[in-house]
Write a protein that holds these residues in place. Structure first.
Motif, PDB file in Angstrom:
ATOM      1  N   ILE A 224      41.405  47.740  37.574  1.00 33.42           N
ATOM      2  CA  ILE A 224      40.885  46.827  38.596  1.00 33.42           C
ATOM      3  C   ILE A 224      40.100  45.696  37.944  1.00 33.42           C
ATOM      4  O   ILE A 224      40.231  44.521  38.303  1.00 33.42           O
ATOM      5  N   LYS A 227      42.393  43.169  36.048  1.00 31.92           N
ATOM      6  CA  LYS A 227      43.172  42.302  36.943  1.00 31.92           C
ATOM      7  C   LYS A 227      42.295  41.415  37.812  1.00 31.92           C
ATOM      8  O   LYS A 227      42.804  40.619  38.612  1.00 31.92           O
ATOM      9  N   GLU A 229      40.388  42.318  40.319  1.00 29.75           N
ATOM     10  CA  GLU A 229      40.564  42.690  41.722  1.00 29.75           C
ATOM     11  C   GLU A 229      39.331  43.350  42.331  1.00 29.75           C
ATOM     12  O   GLU A 229      39.388  43.861  43.454  1.00 29.75           O
ATOM     13  N   ARG A 368      40.030  49.527  45.045  1.00 32.35           N
ATOM     14  CA  ARG A 368      38.928  48.588  44.789  1.00 32.35           C
ATOM     15  C   ARG A 368      37.743  48.819  45.728  1.00 32.35           C
ATOM     16  O   ARG A 368      36.642  48.333  45.468  1.00 32.35           O
TER      17      ARG A 368
END
Length: 434
Positions: A224, A227, A229, A368
């Motif tokens: 996470i 990326k 995110e 997330r």
């Protein structure tokens, strides 16, 4: 983000075992602290911190501080849940461990009402509140710490590490209290013996920190983070986009929380005040049953990986609703053997829900928002379930003088849990971290 995109190539068996141990040790410590407090509330905190002429009224006041620990959990869920989705699982879990450990140690050295008067119960409430805040942020992270290292197809088993903590903590706390009770007189136990269980938490904190500090961050959170995110406002996003998973998680937890409060906290009050049994008898029965549940929780967690998780949970909820209608008549004869058998069955039924629970709750949320969502579901359910349960049990017993109202109350919470299960989802493991 799909599960298949997460690189777990660096996660070997040793890392999985370390993650499992880190999750288990932390929750064991924190529930050791919570269990020691619950037993003390049911047996001695009333006269020590809330002296009065009516023993039942004193017990209710003691249980009110027990409830404060649950009421504080949502604050811990809000604060530490958000930090867990922003900063990572590992860092937050170190903070929660230290907070609960310090609060519990200070309870062990806290003067009683006879020494400092009204300041004693006030300080007790403050320290209990700190315990609750720490535990509010612990559960969601502990579950993710073990489950996000493991194979998502075995999430039920790996996530159960955090679930083993409550019975393990209960076993340790009751074991220490039972041992101290056997070694000292009643007067000595009331004067200083009860403090031993709280002071020993310092050793458990040191062990838990040693494991957690050495552990790496979970592969899921690393992905996470890589990326970009991570949510900038996890709390807002959970309430805006994932309110149904939150509601499912909350409702699914209520019955297991209430049942656990009944058979690990209030039952001691019932046995001593209604049936006239000694405290040691109740503690012994609880020790044996908790020891059995230690093995049943991961077993049911693993079973939920092989069959529909919600179905297994549902069977447990139905059994929990029926349980007290058999349990209370069974123990009216004051048979120690039947008491032990009844307690084992009670915690076995609890394990059938509690084993799959961590995986069920966490997989309701996207990766997330998982720390925040899981923590909120856990802590809010704690307030609605376990926090007020001992108070309601005590009030119902005081008002009716019968166990029947208590049984009906537990059955009602089982209905709420069934509704939560109906609202939940059973995701494909391959998409569980999407």
């Amino acid at each position: 983000m799909s599960e298949s995109t997460i690189d777990r190539s660096s996660v070997d068996r040793k890392s999985l075992v370390k993650a499992f141990a880190a999750s288990l040790s932390g929750t064991t410590l924190e529930y050791y602290d919570f269990a020691a407090y619950s037993v003390a509330s049911a047996t001695i905190f009333g006269p020590l911190f809330f002296p009065g002429d009516d023993p039942l009224a004193s017990t209710m006041l003691a249980f009110s501080t027990y409830a404060v620990g649950y009421a504080a959990r949502p604050l811990g869920g809000f604060v530490f849940g958000r930090l867990g989705d922003v900063l990572g699982r590992k860092r937050v879990l170190v903070l929660t461990l230290v907070l609960v450990g310090i609060a519990t140690f200070l309870i062990g050295v806290l003067p009683t009402y006879a020494t400092i008067g009204g300041a004693a119960p006030i300080l007790l409430v403050v320290l209990r509140f700190a315990q609750g805040v720490g535990i509010g942020g612990e559960w969601g992270g502990a579950v993710l710490l073990s489950s996000e290292f493991g194979d998502p197809r075995k999430r039920g088993f790996w996530a159960s590490a955090a679930q083993v903590g409550p019975p393990a903590g209960t076993l340790l706390a009751n074991g220490v209290l039972a041992l101290v009770s056997a070694l000292v007189t009643t007067e000595q136990f009331n004067n200083w013996g009860w403090r031993v269980a709280f002071l020993l938490s310092a050793l458990l904190v040191a062990f838990g920190l040693w494991i957690r500090v050495k552990l790496e961050e979970t592969p899921v959170f690393k992905a996470i983070q890589a990326k970009g995110e991570r949510s900038a406002a996890p709390l807002r996003d959970v309430f805006r986009y994932e309110w149904r998973p939150l509601l499912a998680g909350i409702l699914s937890r209520i019955c297991p929380d209430v049942q656990y409060s009944l058979f690990t906290a209030f039952i001691l009050t019932y046995l001593t005040q209604q049936l006239g049994l000694s405290r040691s008898v109740g503690l012994t029965a609880m020790l044996i049953a908790s020891g059995v549940e230690l093995f049943l929780i991961p077993a049911f967690g693993a079973l939920s990986d092989r069959m529909n998780r919600r179905l297994l949970y549902l069977i447990g909820a139905i059994a929990a609703a029926a349980l007290p209608f058999a349990f209370f008549p069974l123990i009216q004869g004051r048979s120690i053997a039947w008491l032990i058998i009844g307690m084992i069955v009670a915690l076995a039924i609890h394990a059938s829900m509690y084993g799959p629970q961590a995986a069920f709750v966490t997989e309701q949320f996207s990766a997330r928002l998982r720390y925040t969502g899981s923590s909120l579901a856990y802590t809010i359910a704690g307030v609605l379930g376990g926090a007020i349960a001992p108070l309601i049990f005590t009030a119902l017993l005081s008002a009716t003088g019968s166990w029947l109202a208590i049984a009906l109350y537990l059955a009602g919470t089982a209905v709420l849990t069934v509704v939560g299960l109906a609202l939940g989802r059973t995701p494909d493991p391959a998409e569980a971290d999407a």
